[in-house]
Scaffold this active site. Structure first.
Site, PDB file in Angstrom:
ATOM      1  N   THR A  98      26.571 -12.108  -7.684  1.00  0.00           N
ATOM      2  CA  THR A  98      27.948 -12.081  -8.029  1.00  0.00           C
ATOM      3  C   THR A  98      27.994 -10.477  -8.715  1.00  0.00           C
ATOM      4  O   THR A  98      28.998  -9.820  -8.800  1.00  0.00           O
ATOM      5  CB  THR A  98      28.161 -12.960  -9.306  1.00  0.00           C
ATOM      6  OG1 THR A  98      28.614 -14.258  -8.607  1.00  0.00           O
ATOM      7  CG2 THR A  98      29.640 -12.725  -9.762  1.00  0.00           C
ATOM      8  N   THR A 138      31.943 -13.899  -3.934  1.00  0.00           N
ATOM      9  CA  THR A 138      30.378 -13.516  -3.679  1.00  0.00           C
ATOM     10  C   THR A 138      29.664 -14.346  -2.760  1.00  0.00           C
ATOM     11  O   THR A 138      28.998 -13.715  -2.001  1.00  0.00           O
ATOM     12  CB  THR A 138      29.606 -13.314  -5.094  1.00  0.00           C
ATOM     13  OG1 THR A 138      30.235 -12.698  -5.973  1.00  0.00           O
ATOM     14  CG2 THR A 138      28.228 -13.180  -4.822  1.00  0.00           C
ATOM     15  N   THR A 184     -16.627 -12.080  22.336  1.00  0.00           N
ATOM     16  CA  THR A 184     -15.900 -13.109  21.870  1.00  0.00           C
ATOM     17  C   THR A 184     -16.495 -13.453  20.549  1.00  0.00           C
ATOM     18  O   THR A 184     -17.880 -13.461  20.617  1.00  0.00           O
ATOM     19  CB  THR A 184     -15.773 -14.345  22.804  1.00  0.00           C
ATOM     20  OG1 THR A 184     -17.082 -14.629  23.181  1.00  0.00           O
ATOM     21  CG2 THR A 184     -15.124 -13.933  24.156  1.00  0.00           C
ATOM     22  N   SER A 315     -13.616   9.975   1.152  1.00  0.00           N
ATOM     23  CA  SER A 315     -14.408   9.587  -0.072  1.00  0.00           C
ATOM     24  C   SER A 315     -14.424  10.692  -0.990  1.00  0.00           C
ATOM     25  O   SER A 315     -14.309  11.687  -0.685  1.00  0.00           O
ATOM     26  CB  SER A 315     -15.756   9.174   0.163  1.00  0.00           C
ATOM     27  OG  SER A 315     -16.748   9.026  -1.129  1.00  0.00           O
ATOM     28  N   SER A 316     -14.500  10.491  -2.339  1.00  0.00           N
ATOM     29  CA  SER A 316     -14.549  11.391  -3.351  1.00  0.00           C
ATOM     30  C   SER A 316     -15.957  11.865  -3.466  1.00  0.00           C
ATOM     31  O   SER A 316     -16.188  12.879  -4.437  1.00  0.00           O
ATOM     32  CB  SER A 316     -13.720  10.920  -4.549  1.00  0.00           C
ATOM     33  OG  SER A 316     -14.326   9.744  -4.933  1.00  0.00           O
ATOM     34  N   LYS A 321     -17.094  11.989   4.886  1.00  0.00           N
ATOM     35  CA  LYS A 321     -16.878  10.649   5.289  1.00  0.00           C
ATOM     36  C   LYS A 321     -15.117  10.504   5.718  1.00  0.00           C
ATOM     37  O   LYS A 321     -14.363  10.916   5.135  1.00  0.00           O
ATOM     38  CB  LYS A 321     -16.983   9.429   4.250  1.00  0.00           C
ATOM     39  CG  LYS A 321     -16.810   7.877   4.487  1.00  0.00           C
ATOM     40  CD  LYS A 321     -17.542   7.202   3.430  1.00  0.00           C
ATOM     41  CE  LYS A 321     -17.405   5.849   3.843  1.00  0.00           C
ATOM     42  NZ  LYS A 321     -16.294   5.192   4.402  1.00  0.00           N
TER      43      LYS A 321
END
Length: 451
Positions: A98, A138, A184, A315-316, A321
């Site tokens: 509403t 509404t 598999t 990566s930091s 990487k």
């Protein structure tokens, strides 16, 4: 500067230049839930419904022509991108939507008042309830706006899925002659080509496209004209058909009136069907993203059969990487959609008697699901799939060292003997051919299974 507006709760101050009114302001005070705005496509759909209904009411002689034309002009201005900042209510709200319906009613009414030379807030000129909301509730406006929005979002997702299918098809053709080891349960199985794997991704995506196309019919019927509970109280008997006619003209969609307006107001199972479809598309595509992430793992200690584009540092702390960030984000989008599917399922079930009050959370989550999938798949195409290459040397190396030949060998010497050769091959780090010769398998049989 403020103007005074009132409702059944009491008086409230509204900024003098605001196009929203008391109902929208009450909602802002009550519902600081997400602290986000309504999605622009949803607002657009609301405006289209208000415009179509004003046109229908004018045609039926239910709305003064001067007022109706002012409402339509205000709606056209909004459809050009104006006044969206005046839609201030939170997407998640109590009241079955509403607050959202009254927010759009107030904005259109106040702009129409201006167009007729009046001052905002003077609802004797154009009333949000009596004019903009004429023949509506509404309970028919809000769900109809949701359906229009989802149809538009399907039109954004479908081309993205088509592009994804095309990208997979290109790779399937390019890699069709490159043999590799099939697996598999993450264990060596039998040979396959890289192209065959990508063709399976293509076929899956085509199936997802068909699913999305087929589900459109679930949300193509509207309960407009049903008003509060589907009985059509306060609306002209011909309003449902007339509104849908004008909406089809405005949107270009092929909408129809709900078979039963009471059912169309009570029950919103259609959203569960659409959400289930999105979940299926999300999870199946995430499986593909995970395949690509696994096959490209490495660069030295993983499977390493595929090369995917390097998009950013991974990566930091670890120099050089690179992580498979694009497949990862596809999977995260799938998690989001799956979680939203649970929310939508619960909200669909929670309806009671003649109305479901929980459509706001359905629309919020469904819109986010559509956006997340469309954007994640586009990134998947542009930043990953089209740049995938095959490490043919690695594929050949793994294929030659595998024990797959014993599968074919079993039909000549029996399962138990072939199993014994497999175990010895692994234990002594020899090829299957070497061990088979030690077990006395003839060269003619070995030549036959190698062919």
């Amino acid at each position: 500067m403020y103007r005074k507006e009132h409702d059944s709760v009491g008086n409230i101050d509204i900024p003098k230049e605001a196009y929203y009114g008391v109902n929208a302001q009450r909602a802002v005070d009550n519902f600081q839930i997400t602290k986000l705005k309504l999605d622009p496509l949803f607002v657009e759909s609301l405006v289209e419904i208000k415009k179509a209904t004003a046109m229908a009411n004018m045609e039926l002689g239910e709305l003064d022509i001067k007022i109706g034309e002012a409402i339509i002009k205000a709606a056209d201005e909004m459809l050009q991108g104006n006044l969206y900042d005046q839609m201030i209510v939170d997407p998640i709200q109590g009241g079955a939507g509403t607050s959202t319906n009254m927010n759009i009613n107030e904005v259109l009414a106040n702009r129409a008042i201006e167009l007729l030379g009046g001052e905002k807030g003077d609802y004797t000129v154009v009333s949000p309830n009596d004019h903009v909301n004429k023949g509506q509730s509404t309970n028919d406006v809000y769900p109809s706006a949701g359906k229009l929005t989802f149809l538009k979002m399907m039109d954004q997702l479908l081309p993205t899925l088509s592009d994804l299918a095309a990208a997979f098809k290109v790779k399937a053709e390019a890699f069709k002659d490159i043999k590799k080891m099939g697996r598999t349960q993450l264990s060596d199985a039998v040979p396959i080509t890289v192209g065959a794997e990508f063709n399976a991704y293509y076929v899956l995506t085509k199936r997802n496209i068909a699913r999305l196309v087929n589900v459109r019919s679930e949300i193509s019927s509207l309960n407009m004209g049903g008003t509060a509970i589907g009985t059509g109280i306060s609306a002209h008997n011909d309003l449902p058909n007339m509104v849908v006619k004008h909406l089809n003209s405005i949107t270009g969609f092929d909408l129809e009136v709900a078979e039963d307006l009471v059912d169309g107001t009570q029950n919103i199972d259609c959203y569960a069907v659409v959400s289930d479809c999105l979940k299926t598309i999300a999870l199946s595509t995430s499986k593909v993203a995970n395949d690509i992430r696994l096959l490209s793992s490495g660069p030295r200690t993983g499977l390493g059969e595929l090369f995917i584009p390097s998009r950013q540092n991974g990566s930091s702390i670890m120099p050089g990487k690179i992580n498979p960030v694009i497949p990862e984000v596809v999977t995260q989008a799938a998690f989001l959609v799956a979680g939203h599917n649970v929310t939508i399922s619960m909200a669909v079930e929670a309806g009671q008697l003649e109305l479901n009050a929980f459509e706001p959370v359905i629309f919020y989550t469904m819109i986010e699901s559509f956006n997340a999938l469309t954007n994640a798949f586009r990134s998947f195409i542009d930043n990953c799939v089209i740049g995938i290459e095959v490490n043919e040397k690695r594929c050949r190396e793994l294929l030659e060292r595998s024990t797959y030949l014993t599968t074919s060998l079993a039909s000549h010497i029996g399962y138990d003997e072939a199993s014994s050769i497999t175990k010895q091959s692994l234990r002594e780090d020899k090829t299957v051919l070497e061990v088979a010769r030690e077990h006395g398998v003839s060269e003619s049989i070995l030549k036959q299974i190698m062919d």
